[in-house]
Design a protein around this motif. Structure first.
Motif, PDB file in Angstrom:
ATOM      1  N   ALA A 156       0.807  -1.174   0.074  1.00 51.62           N
ATOM      2  CA  ALA A 156       0.080   0.045   0.025  1.00 51.62           C
ATOM      3  C   ALA A 156       0.820   1.192  -0.062  1.00 51.62           C
ATOM      4  N   ALA A 157       1.862   1.330   0.745  1.00 49.53           N
ATOM      5  CA  ALA A 157       2.928   2.266   0.857  1.00 49.53           C
ATOM      6  C   ALA A 157       3.526   2.481  -0.568  1.00 49.53           C
ATOM      7  N   ARG A 158       3.864   1.384  -1.342  1.00 47.93           N
ATOM      8  CA  ARG A 158       4.573   1.700  -2.335  1.00 47.93           C
ATOM      9  C   ARG A 158       3.716   2.071  -3.536  1.00 47.93           C
ATOM     10  N   LYS A 159       2.489   1.710  -3.364  1.00 43.94           N
ATOM     11  CA  LYS A 159       1.478   2.299  -4.293  1.00 43.94           C
ATOM     12  C   LYS A 159       0.928   3.600  -4.294  1.00 43.94           C
ATOM     13  N   ALA A 160       0.931   4.115  -3.125  1.00 39.31           N
ATOM     14  CA  ALA A 160       0.800   5.565  -2.700  1.00 39.31           C
ATOM     15  C   ALA A 160       1.938   6.460  -3.194  1.00 39.31           C
ATOM     16  N   ALA A 161       3.077   6.038  -2.912  1.00 45.20           N
ATOM     17  CA  ALA A 161       4.206   6.765  -3.535  1.00 45.20           C
ATOM     18  C   ALA A 161       4.378   6.823  -4.914  1.00 45.20           C
ATOM     19  N   VAL A 162       3.956   5.739  -5.736  1.00 42.26           N
ATOM     20  CA  VAL A 162       4.001   5.774  -7.028  1.00 42.26           C
ATOM     21  C   VAL A 162       2.823   6.639  -7.622  1.00 42.26           C
ATOM     22  N   LEU A 163       1.719   6.526  -7.006  1.00 45.54           N
ATOM     23  CA  LEU A 163       0.538   7.589  -7.255  1.00 45.54           C
ATOM     24  C   LEU A 163       0.794   8.852  -7.227  1.00 45.54           C
ATOM     25  N   ASP A 164       1.657   9.194  -5.942  1.00 45.91           N
ATOM     26  CA  ASP A 164       2.065  10.587  -5.715  1.00 45.91           C
ATOM     27  C   ASP A 164       3.037  11.349  -6.750  1.00 45.91           C
ATOM     28  N   ASN A 165       3.945  10.410  -6.955  1.00 49.75           N
ATOM     29  CA  ASN A 165       4.947  10.699  -8.120  1.00 49.75           C
ATOM     30  C   ASN A 165       4.538  11.081  -9.687  1.00 49.75           C
ATOM     31  N   PHE A 166       3.228  10.181 -10.098  1.00 45.88           N
ATOM     32  CA  PHE A 166       2.862  10.262 -11.218  1.00 45.88           C
ATOM     33  C   PHE A 166       1.601  11.158 -11.459  1.00 45.88           C
ATOM     34  N   PHE A 167       0.961  11.403 -10.529  1.00 42.09           N
ATOM     35  CA  PHE A 167      -0.217  12.210 -10.565  1.00 42.09           C
ATOM     36  C   PHE A 167      -0.246  13.560 -10.176  1.00 42.09           C
ATOM     37  N   ASN A 168      -0.681  14.545 -10.703  1.00 43.10           N
ATOM     38  CA  ASN A 168      -0.765  15.911 -10.245  1.00 43.10           C
ATOM     39  C   ASN A 168      -1.675  16.035  -8.894  1.00 43.10           C
ATOM     40  N   LYS A 169      -1.768  17.034  -8.430  1.00 42.14           N
ATOM     41  CA  LYS A 169      -2.805  17.302  -7.343  1.00 42.14           C
ATOM     42  C   LYS A 169      -3.991  17.319  -7.765  1.00 42.14           C
ATOM     43  N   ASP A 170      -4.608  17.699  -8.987  1.00 41.70           N
ATOM     44  CA  ASP A 170      -5.974  17.625  -9.404  1.00 41.70           C
ATOM     45  C   ASP A 170      -6.164  16.248 -10.167  1.00 41.70           C
ATOM     46  N   GLY A 171      -5.501  15.173 -10.013  1.00 45.46           N
ATOM     47  CA  GLY A 171      -5.943  13.953 -10.229  1.00 45.46           C
ATOM     48  C   GLY A 171      -5.490  13.618 -11.870  1.00 45.46           C
ATOM     49  N   THR A 172      -4.877  14.561 -12.433  1.00 48.69           N
ATOM     50  CA  THR A 172      -4.382  14.262 -13.941  1.00 48.69           C
ATOM     51  C   THR A 172      -3.132  13.772 -13.720  1.00 48.69           C
ATOM     52  N   LEU A 173      -2.768  12.884 -15.027  1.00 45.01           N
ATOM     53  CA  LEU A 173      -1.663  12.020 -15.256  1.00 45.01           C
ATOM     54  C   LEU A 173      -0.360  12.898 -15.537  1.00 45.01           C
ATOM     55  N   LYS A 174       0.767  13.042 -15.021  1.00 45.97           N
ATOM     56  CA  LYS A 174       1.806  13.492 -15.484  1.00 45.97           C
ATOM     57  C   LYS A 174       2.379  13.000 -16.659  1.00 45.97           C
ATOM     58  N   HIS A 175       2.833  11.511 -16.839  1.00 46.22           N
ATOM     59  CA  HIS A 175       2.945  10.953 -17.772  1.00 46.22           C
ATOM     60  C   HIS A 175       3.080   9.343 -17.238  1.00 46.22           C
ATOM     61  N   LEU A 176       2.965   8.218 -18.107  1.00 41.54           N
ATOM     62  CA  LEU A 176       3.026   7.022 -17.831  1.00 41.54           C
ATOM     63  C   LEU A 176       4.555   6.555 -17.441  1.00 41.54           C
ATOM     64  N   PRO A 177       4.663   5.619 -16.440  1.00 41.84           N
ATOM     65  CA  PRO A 177       6.012   5.387 -15.829  1.00 41.84           C
ATOM     66  C   PRO A 177       6.627   4.433 -16.768  1.00 41.84           C
ATOM     67  N   ALA A 178       7.918   4.452 -17.010  1.00 42.75           N
ATOM     68  CA  ALA A 178       8.654   3.484 -17.939  1.00 42.75           C
ATOM     69  C   ALA A 178       8.787   1.997 -17.272  1.00 42.75           C
ATOM     70  N   GLN A 179       8.765   2.274 -16.174  1.00 44.28           N
ATOM     71  CA  GLN A 179       8.997   0.658 -15.247  1.00 44.28           C
ATOM     72  C   GLN A 179       7.698   0.006 -15.419  1.00 44.28           C
ATOM     73  N   ARG A 180       7.463  -1.261 -15.792  1.00 42.98           N
ATOM     74  CA  ARG A 180       6.469  -1.772 -15.758  1.00 42.98           C
ATOM     75  C   ARG A 180       5.505  -1.938 -14.321  1.00 42.98           C
ATOM     76  N   LYS A 181       6.106  -2.397 -13.505  1.00 49.42           N
ATOM     77  CA  LYS A 181       5.607  -2.459 -11.805  1.00 49.42           C
ATOM     78  C   LYS A 181       4.757  -1.172 -11.557  1.00 49.42           C
ATOM     79  N   LYS A 182       5.483   0.189 -11.780  1.00 51.34           N
ATOM     80  CA  LYS A 182       4.923   1.266 -11.704  1.00 51.34           C
ATOM     81  C   LYS A 182       3.747   1.698 -12.688  1.00 51.34           C
ATOM     82  N   LYS A 183       3.868   1.364 -13.702  1.00 47.12           N
ATOM     83  CA  LYS A 183       2.783   1.420 -14.897  1.00 47.12           C
ATOM     84  C   LYS A 183       1.598   0.808 -14.750  1.00 47.12           C
ATOM     85  N   LEU A 184       1.742  -0.665 -14.059  1.00 51.81           N
ATOM     86  CA  LEU A 184       0.536  -1.420 -13.681  1.00 51.81           C
ATOM     87  C   LEU A 184      -0.175  -0.634 -12.452  1.00 51.81           C
TER      88      LEU A 184
END
Length: 194
Positions: free
Chosen positions: A101-129
């Protein structure tokens, strides 16, 4: 994979003649007359069975002048045959749920803006999923979506709807048939096609 499609696959191969056709096509493409001769059945019988196998995405055909050759779709056959084994598999027991859960939350914080939009898709497959799973959460299970609806949905998060839509299919979050999209059961999300 959509459960209805899985059932149709097993119905399609639940016939001795169709299994024999699949076995013959493993050695390479054959035309209908050759299949009929090898199996001792009539060409209309072959046509009937090839229709069922084609509907299940187990064969495809190519025309060479006036002759249609049938090919075994080995990738689809393998994927569909193994799909039943993937239903109900749990997460690996080695990963602690709190860490996950902590790992997922960190990934979501890194790749989503505060408004919920996506910054960009991660290159690493685990993060992308993890990102793709977050994106499909707003879609309704068992609802059939037109491609335009999926594009409009994705545009709420990111402008590159074509890439994200393709990732949904490639990573088994969604199933597509005739430009109609439907969520797969969560147990199939992120499963590898290889």
């Amino acid at each position: 994979m959509q459960l209805d499609r899985l059932v149709n696959f097993h119905k399609a191969i639940g016939d001795v003649t169709r299994i024999r056709i699949i076995a013959l096509l493993q050695n390479g493409p054959l035309h209908g007359q050759a299949l009929a001769g090898k199996l001792g059945v009539t060409p209309p019988t072959i046509t009937h069975h090839m229709t069922k196998l084609r509907e299940a995405d187990l064969v495809y055909e190519r025309r060479d002048k006036n002759t249609i050759y049938f090919y075994l779709n080995e990738k689809s056959l393998t994927l569909q045959a193994q799909a039943i084994l993937n239903i109900g598999k749990a997460l690996p027991a080695t990963e602690d749920k709190h860490e996950e859960a902590a790992r997922k939350a960190a990934v979501l914080d890194n790749f989503f803006n505060k408004d919920g939009t996506l910054k960009h898709l991660p290159a690493q497959r685990k993060k992308k999923l993890i990102v793709l799973e977050r994106l499909v959460k707003g879609l309704e299970p068992h609802r059939k979506y037109k491609e335009k609806e999926i594009n409009e949905y994705i545009l709420n998060y990111h402008e590159d709807y074509a890439t994200i839509r393709r990732e949904f299919i490639m990573n088994h979050f969604m199933y597509r048939e005739n430009d109609i999209y439907e969520l797969n059961p969560p147990e199939l999300w992120g499963k590898s096609s290889s």
